[in-house]
Design a protein around this motif. Structure first.
Motif, mmCIF file in Angstrom:
data_model
loop_
_atom_site.group_PDB
_atom_site.id
_atom_site.type_symbol
_atom_site.label_atom_id
_atom_site.label_comp_id
_atom_site.label_asym_id
_atom_site.label_seq_id
_atom_site.Cartn_x
_atom_site.Cartn_y
_atom_site.Cartn_z
ATOM 1 N N SER A 128 33.507 42.864 50.745
ATOM 2 C CA SER A 128 33.874 42.339 52.058
ATOM 3 C C SER A 128 33.558 40.850 52.187
ATOM 4 O O SER A 128 34.163 40.174 53.011
ATOM 5 C CB SER A 128 33.187 43.131 53.174
ATOM 6 O OG SER A 128 31.800 43.164 52.990
ATOM 7 N N ASP A 129 32.662 40.304 51.349
ATOM 8 C CA ASP A 129 32.317 38.888 51.478
ATOM 9 C C ASP A 129 33.335 37.955 50.833
ATOM 10 O O ASP A 129 33.606 36.879 51.340
ATOM 11 C CB ASP A 129 30.910 38.605 50.949
ATOM 12 C CG ASP A 129 30.730 38.940 49.479
ATOM 13 O OD1 ASP A 129 31.633 39.552 48.875
ATOM 14 O OD2 ASP A 129 29.668 38.588 48.935
ATOM 15 N N ASN A 130 33.930 38.374 49.704
ATOM 16 C CA ASN A 130 34.878 37.481 49.038
ATOM 17 C C ASN A 130 36.216 38.147 48.698
ATOM 18 O O ASN A 130 37.064 37.548 48.065
ATOM 19 C CB ASN A 130 34.251 36.892 47.771
ATOM 20 C CG ASN A 130 33.918 37.943 46.729
ATOM 21 O OD1 ASN A 130 34.369 39.092 46.790
ATOM 22 N ND2 ASN A 130 33.121 37.549 45.758
ATOM 23 N N ARG A 131 36.369 39.410 49.097
ATOM 24 C CA ARG A 131 37.591 40.184 48.912
ATOM 25 C C ARG A 131 37.950 40.455 47.445
ATOM 26 O O ARG A 131 39.044 40.910 47.137
ATOM 27 C CB ARG A 131 38.779 39.535 49.622
ATOM 28 C CG ARG A 131 38.591 39.418 51.113
ATOM 29 C CD ARG A 131 39.830 38.845 51.781
ATOM 30 N NE ARG A 131 39.653 38.744 53.210
ATOM 31 C CZ ARG A 131 39.926 39.711 54.080
ATOM 32 N NH1 ARG A 131 40.369 40.861 53.660
ATOM 33 N NH2 ARG A 131 39.754 39.523 55.365
ATOM 34 N N MET A 132 37.036 40.199 46.515
ATOM 35 C CA MET A 132 37.291 40.427 45.093
ATOM 36 C C MET A 132 36.971 41.881 44.739
ATOM 37 O O MET A 132 36.056 42.481 45.293
ATOM 38 C CB MET A 132 36.443 39.489 44.239
ATOM 39 C CG MET A 132 36.769 38.010 44.428
ATOM 40 S SD MET A 132 38.458 37.562 43.993
ATOM 41 C CE MET A 132 38.435 37.867 42.246
ATOM 42 N N TRP A 133 37.728 42.413 43.786
ATOM 43 C CA TRP A 133 37.484 43.750 43.269
ATOM 44 C C TRP A 133 36.436 43.673 42.171
ATOM 45 O O TRP A 133 36.482 42.774 41.328
ATOM 46 C CB TRP A 133 38.768 44.349 42.716
ATOM 47 C CG TRP A 133 39.725 44.753 43.792
ATOM 48 C CD1 TRP A 133 40.758 44.016 44.293
ATOM 49 C CD2 TRP A 133 39.735 45.990 44.505
ATOM 50 N NE1 TRP A 133 41.414 44.719 45.280
ATOM 51 C CE2 TRP A 133 40.807 45.950 45.422
ATOM 52 C CE3 TRP A 133 38.943 47.146 44.463
ATOM 53 C CZ2 TRP A 133 41.104 46.997 46.282
ATOM 54 C CZ3 TRP A 133 39.247 48.193 45.312
ATOM 55 C CH2 TRP A 133 40.313 48.117 46.214
ATOM 56 N N THR A 134 35.485 44.608 42.193
ATOM 57 C CA THR A 134 34.405 44.637 41.210
ATOM 58 C C THR A 134 34.033 46.087 40.905
ATOM 59 O O THR A 134 34.288 46.981 41.713
ATOM 60 C CB THR A 134 33.125 43.929 41.718
ATOM 61 O OG1 THR A 134 32.504 44.727 42.723
ATOM 62 C CG2 THR A 134 33.425 42.546 42.256
ATOM 63 N N PRO A 135 33.375 46.301 39.761
ATOM 64 C CA PRO A 135 32.733 47.597 39.592
ATOM 65 C C PRO A 135 31.591 47.696 40.617
ATOM 66 O O PRO A 135 31.261 46.714 41.291
ATOM 67 C CB PRO A 135 32.175 47.555 38.167
ATOM 68 C CG PRO A 135 32.597 46.271 37.570
ATOM 69 C CD PRO A 135 33.182 45.419 38.636
ATOM 70 N N ILE A 136 30.962 48.822 40.693
ATOM 71 C CA ILE A 136 29.834 49.009 41.611
ATOM 72 C C ILE A 136 28.642 48.220 41.071
ATOM 73 O O ILE A 136 28.288 48.337 39.902
ATOM 74 C CB ILE A 136 29.495 50.505 41.722
ATOM 75 C CG1 ILE A 136 30.683 51.248 42.344
ATOM 76 C CG2 ILE A 136 28.214 50.718 42.509
ATOM 77 C CD1 ILE A 136 30.662 52.740 42.143
#
Length: 156
Positions: A40-48
């Motif tokens: 939610s802070d940078n809208r980037m997709w990441t693993p957990i």
């Protein structure tokens, strides 16, 4: 999950100065898909990802973070890589470097959903269709999917 209380306590003492923190990444597989969260802070997709609590084992932290962020239960199968992250600065000025422990994990049960305010979306992605992400995160996924028995250690 918001910033852990022990980090807030440290920040009251040292301000925004650099913190060296233990971190985890859980690369969660379900068949040929990987579970990702959209931050939610940078809208980037990441693993957990997450911070290891004081006294907590890294593998336990990986499973806890998966449950807290996505509502799914996982098995933590093996340590895939260990390495220091690039130093980062958050929008509020806090600085940190993480000693990341990336684990190859398997989905066990539960429907993935946005389970905290750190993420705005969650989703299962085919390995060949992963969204764009920071090269360090992609390297963690690659290590987790490698099938290697020994963990990778990030070279300087």
């Amino acid at each position: 999950m918001p910033t852990p209380d022990f980090i807030l306590d440290l920040r009251r003492k040292i301000g925004t100065d650099m913190l060296w923190l233990p971190g985890v990444t859980a690369v969660v597989r379900r068949d040929d898909e990987i579970l990702l969260v959209q931050r939610s802070d940078n809208r980037m997709w990441t693993p957990i990802t997450g911070i290891v609590d004081p006294g907590e084992q890294p593998a336990t932290a990986a499973a806890r973070e998966a449950k807290e962020e996505t509502g799914v239960d996982i098995s933590v199968d093996r340590l895939a890589s260990v390495g220091a992250t690039t130093p980062m600065a958050y929008p509020n000025g806090d600085q940190a470097v993480y000693m990341d422990h990336t684990f190859s994990c398997t989905w066990v049960s539960g429907e993935a959903y946005v389970a905290d305010d750190e993420s705005m979306d969650v989703g299962w992605f085919r390995v060949e269709d992963l969204p764009e992400m920071h090269h360090e995160l992609r390297a963690r996924i690659d290590a987790a999917l490698s099938g290697e028995i020994a963990a990778r250690f990030t070279a300087p």
